[in-house]
Design an enzyme around this catalytic site. Structure first.
Site, mmCIF file in Angstrom:
data_model
loop_
_atom_site.group_PDB
_atom_site.id
_atom_site.type_symbol
_atom_site.label_atom_id
_atom_site.label_comp_id
_atom_site.label_asym_id
_atom_site.label_seq_id
_atom_site.Cartn_x
_atom_site.Cartn_y
_atom_site.Cartn_z
ATOM 1 N N LYS A 158 0.941 -1.296 -0.168
ATOM 2 C CA LYS A 158 -0.057 0.034 -0.039
ATOM 3 C C LYS A 158 1.067 1.552 -0.051
ATOM 4 C CE LYS A 158 -0.458 -0.231 5.133
ATOM 5 N NZ LYS A 158 -1.253 -0.908 6.267
ATOM 6 N N ARG A 164 -10.357 -0.031 15.329
ATOM 7 C CA ARG A 164 -10.384 0.741 13.783
ATOM 8 C C ARG A 164 -11.577 0.337 12.893
ATOM 9 N NH1 ARG A 164 -4.719 0.911 10.874
ATOM 10 N NH2 ARG A 164 -5.011 -1.127 10.472
ATOM 11 N N HIS A 170 -5.912 -7.494 13.335
ATOM 12 C CA HIS A 170 -4.957 -6.397 13.546
ATOM 13 C C HIS A 170 -4.562 -6.324 14.878
ATOM 14 C CE1 HIS A 170 -1.760 -4.072 11.383
ATOM 15 N NE2 HIS A 170 -2.418 -2.801 11.802
ATOM 16 N N ARG A 199 1.008 -10.829 6.977
ATOM 17 C CA ARG A 199 1.145 -9.434 6.351
ATOM 18 C C ARG A 199 2.220 -8.677 6.693
ATOM 19 N NH1 ARG A 199 -3.826 -9.625 9.151
ATOM 20 N NH2 ARG A 199 -3.029 -7.836 10.357
ATOM 21 N N TYR A 202 14.215 31.779 3.988
ATOM 22 C CA TYR A 202 13.168 32.609 4.168
ATOM 23 C C TYR A 202 13.233 32.818 5.964
ATOM 24 C CZ TYR A 202 10.597 31.317 0.040
ATOM 25 O OH TYR A 202 10.014 31.067 -1.279
ATOM 26 N N CYS A 205 12.680 24.978 1.831
ATOM 27 C CA CYS A 205 11.808 25.843 1.164
ATOM 28 C C CYS A 205 11.065 24.659 0.397
ATOM 29 C CB CYS A 205 12.589 26.616 0.141
ATOM 30 S SG CYS A 205 13.592 27.660 0.717
ATOM 31 N N MET A 206 10.249 24.989 -0.446
ATOM 32 C CA MET A 206 9.268 23.835 -1.064
ATOM 33 C C MET A 206 10.274 23.109 -2.106
ATOM 34 S SD MET A 206 6.149 24.358 -3.706
ATOM 35 C CE MET A 206 5.165 25.232 -2.672
ATOM 36 N N ASP A 207 11.185 23.485 -2.568
ATOM 37 C CA ASP A 207 11.889 22.897 -3.569
ATOM 38 C C ASP A 207 13.568 22.783 -3.420
ATOM 39 O OD1 ASP A 207 9.508 22.666 -5.162
ATOM 40 O OD2 ASP A 207 10.051 24.642 -5.412
HETATM 41 C C1 LIG Z 1 -0.533 -1.618 6.901
HETATM 42 C C2 LIG Z 1 -1.023 -3.011 7.398
HETATM 43 C C3 LIG Z 1 0.014 -4.136 7.569
HETATM 44 C C4 LIG Z 1 1.403 -4.156 7.553
HETATM 45 O O1 LIG Z 1 1.820 -3.498 8.693
HETATM 46 P P1 LIG Z 1 3.527 -3.481 9.060
HETATM 47 O O2 LIG Z 1 3.644 -2.992 10.344
HETATM 48 O O3 LIG Z 1 3.883 -2.587 8.108
HETATM 49 O O4 LIG Z 1 4.191 -4.847 8.758
HETATM 50 C C5 LIG Z 1 -0.670 -5.059 8.065
HETATM 51 N N1 LIG Z 1 -1.999 -5.372 8.331
HETATM 52 C C6 LIG Z 1 -2.814 -4.288 8.261
HETATM 53 C C7 LIG Z 1 -4.333 -4.480 8.285
HETATM 54 C C8 LIG Z 1 -2.363 -3.131 7.767
HETATM 55 O O5 LIG Z 1 -3.241 -2.063 7.659
#
Ligand SMILES: *Cc1c(COP(=O)(O)O)cnc(C)c1O
Length: 384
Positions: free
Chosen positions: A42, A138, A168, A221, A267, A313-315
Site C-alpha cells: 500500500k 479501527r 490486526h 502480512r 526565508y 523551502c518547497m523545492d
Molecule cells: C499496513 C498494514 C499491515 C502492515 O503492517 P507493517 O507493520 O507495515 O508490517 C498489516 N495489516 C494491516 C491491516 C495493515 O493495515
C-alpha cells in the site's frame, strides 16, 4: 516493466531490490514453510514504488499482495500483476463488482455490506476477508454473532466466498505482550465459532511476524520489515532477523557560495553565518517530503555530517559545508556514505514520528532508481 529512464533533476531515491528479496527470505526463514507471505505494498509500497516492489516480492516468495484501497489494486492489475491482491481498508459495497471482476479480494465486517454488495457482483465471485476488531478499535466486527451473520449471509450467495478471516494488532511492536496476547486470544475464540474455516487465517503484521510465533496462522502480512525497517525502536535490537533497509535518498550540490559573517540564509532569515562559511544549495524541499522540520538536522557530504541551515523551502534547502565542495557533489539525506549512515529511524526520531511516515512522505515527483546486484536496472519517474 516499462522503463522510464529519463529524469532531469539532481535529487532521487534509490531502492535496492536485493534488500527487499533478502528481507523476505529472512522472514520466510523465521515463519517456516507452512506459512505464506502477503507483501504489503500500500501507499506506493511505503514510498518505494508499487510495481518494482510487488514484482520483487512475488519473485522472492510472497504469494499475495495487500493494499489499502481498491484503486491501488486496480493499478497493480493494469500493470499486469496477476497474483492475489487483498484490500485491507473499507470498500464501498457498490464497488464489489469491479473488485470481483478484477479478482481483488475485499475486507468485510458486516452482514449488511454483503447484502448491499451482492447485486453489484456479476460473473466472477467476490472473495472476502472477514475483519475482526480484537482491540485495534479501527475496523472489524467484534462478536461471534456478527461473524455468524456474515457466514450465513455469504453462504446464501454463490457470488460471495469467504477467503479469509483476520485481525490486526495494536501493540505487537512493544515488548510488553499482554495487550497483544489478549487480542490473539479473542481472535482464536472468534475463529473457533466459524462453521467452516476459510483458507486464509491471518493476524501478523511485521512486528507480530518477527516477535510472536503464536500469531502466524496461515499467512503473515509483511509490510515495514520487507523494506528493511524495524516496526518500532522498542524492538529494534530484539529482532530475530537481519533486515537490510532498501531505500536511500540523495541529492546534489547545485550552487556553492562563500558567505561573510552576519549574512542570512533562506526565508525568515532564521540562519545567520557566524563566520566565513561555505553554503551549498540542494534541490530538495518540503514538497519532496523533506519537510520544514528537517531544519537543524544533518546530511552526509563526502562522508561527513553537515547541518541543514535556514528554513527548508518547497523545492530547495541549504547546508553548511566544511570546505568548498564543487557543484555536482553528491549529498545523502538517507543512507550510507563512506563509513557513516543516516538511517530513516534517525530522521523519524528527529521529526518525532515513525520510520513508516518518513518513507511514505517522500513525494511521487522524486524519481526512483532501482538496483539489483548493485547495478542500476531502471528508473521510475512518475512525471513521465
Ligand atoms: C499496513 C498494514 C499491515 C502492515 O503492517 P507493517 O507493520 O507495515 O508490517 C498489516 N495489516 C494491516 C491491516 C495493515 O493495515
Amino acid at each position: 516493466m516499462e522503463s522510464r529512464n529519463e529524469f532531469h533533476r539532481d535529487t532521487w531515491v534509490e531502492v535496492d531490490l536485493d534488500a527487499i528479496q533478502h528481507n523476505i527470505q529472512q522472514i520466510a526463514g523465521q515463519i517456516g514453510l507452512d506459512v505464506a507471505i502477503m507483501a504489503v505494498v500500500k501507499a506506493n509500497a511505503y514510498g518505494h514504488g508499487y510495481l518494482p516492489v510487488a514484482r520483487t516480492a512475488l519473485a522472492s516468495g510472497a504469494t499475495h499482495l495487500a493494499v489499502a484501497f481498491i484503486d491501488e489494486a486496480l493499478f497493480l492489475r493494469k500493470q499486469g500483476i496477476t497474483a492475489p491482491i487483498m484490500v485491507l481498508g473499507a470498500s464501498r459495497p457498490e464497488d464489489a463488482g469491479i473488485a470481483a471482476a478484477n479478482e481483488i479480494q475485499l475486507t468485510v465486517y458486516s452482514k449488511e455490506w454483503v447484502v448491499q454488495a451482492v447485486p453489484h457482483i456479476q460473473n466472477k465471485p467476490l472473495l472476502i476477508h472477514v475483519k475482526c476488531d480484537t482491540g485495534m478499535g479501527r475496523i472489524g466486527l467484534k462478536t461471534a454473532d456478527e461473524l455468524r451473520e456474515i457466514e450465513q449471509e455469504a453462504a446464501r450467495h454463490d457470488t460471495i466466498k469467504i477467503e479469509g478471516i483476520y485481525t490486526h494488532f495494536a501493540t505487537a511492536d512493544e515488548t510488553d505482550t499482554r495487550y497483544a496476547d489478549e487480542q490473539a486470544e479473542r481472535f482464536r475464540k472468534l475463529i473457533d465459532h466459524m462453521k467452516v474455516k476459510p483458507p486464509l487465517i491471518h493476524a501478523s503484521n511485521s512486528a507480530a511476524a518477527l516477535m510472536r510465533r503464536d500469531s502466524f496462522f496461515s499467512i503473515i502480512r509483511f509490510g515495514i520489515s520487507m523494506y528493511g525497517l524495524s516496526p518500532s525502536n522498542e524492538i529494534a535490537d530484539k529482532l530475530p532477523a537481519r533486515l537490510t533497509p532498501a531505500l536511500s535518498f540523495h541529492s546534489t550540490v547545485v550552487h556553492v557560495k562563500k558567505v561573510e559573517p552576519g549574512e542570512k540564509i533562506s526565508y525568515g532569515s532564521t540562519y545567520e553565518a557566524a563566520g566565513q562559511e561555505w553554503i551549498g544549495t540542494l534541490p530538495v524541499g518540503y514538497a519532496d517530503g523533506w519537510i520544514r522540520k528537517m531544519q537543524g538536522f544533518e546530511v552526509l557530504i563526502d562522508g561527513k555530517r553537515v547541518p541543514i541551515v535556514g528554513r527548508v523551502c518547497m523545492d530547495q534547502c541549504m547546508i553548511r559545508m566544511p570546505e568548498n565542495y564543487p557543484v555536482g557533489t553528491k549529498v545523502t539525506l538517507i543512507g550510507r556514505q563512506n563509513g557513516d549512515a543516516i538511517l530513516i529511524d534517525e530522521v523519524a526520531d528527529h521529526l518525532e514520528t515513525i520510520n513508516y511516515e518518513v518513507a511514505c512522505a517522500i513525494a511521487a515527483r522524486v524519481p526512483r532508481i532501482y538496483s539489483k546486484k548493485n547495478k542500476s536496472v531502471f528508473v521510475l519517474n512518475s512525471l513521465n
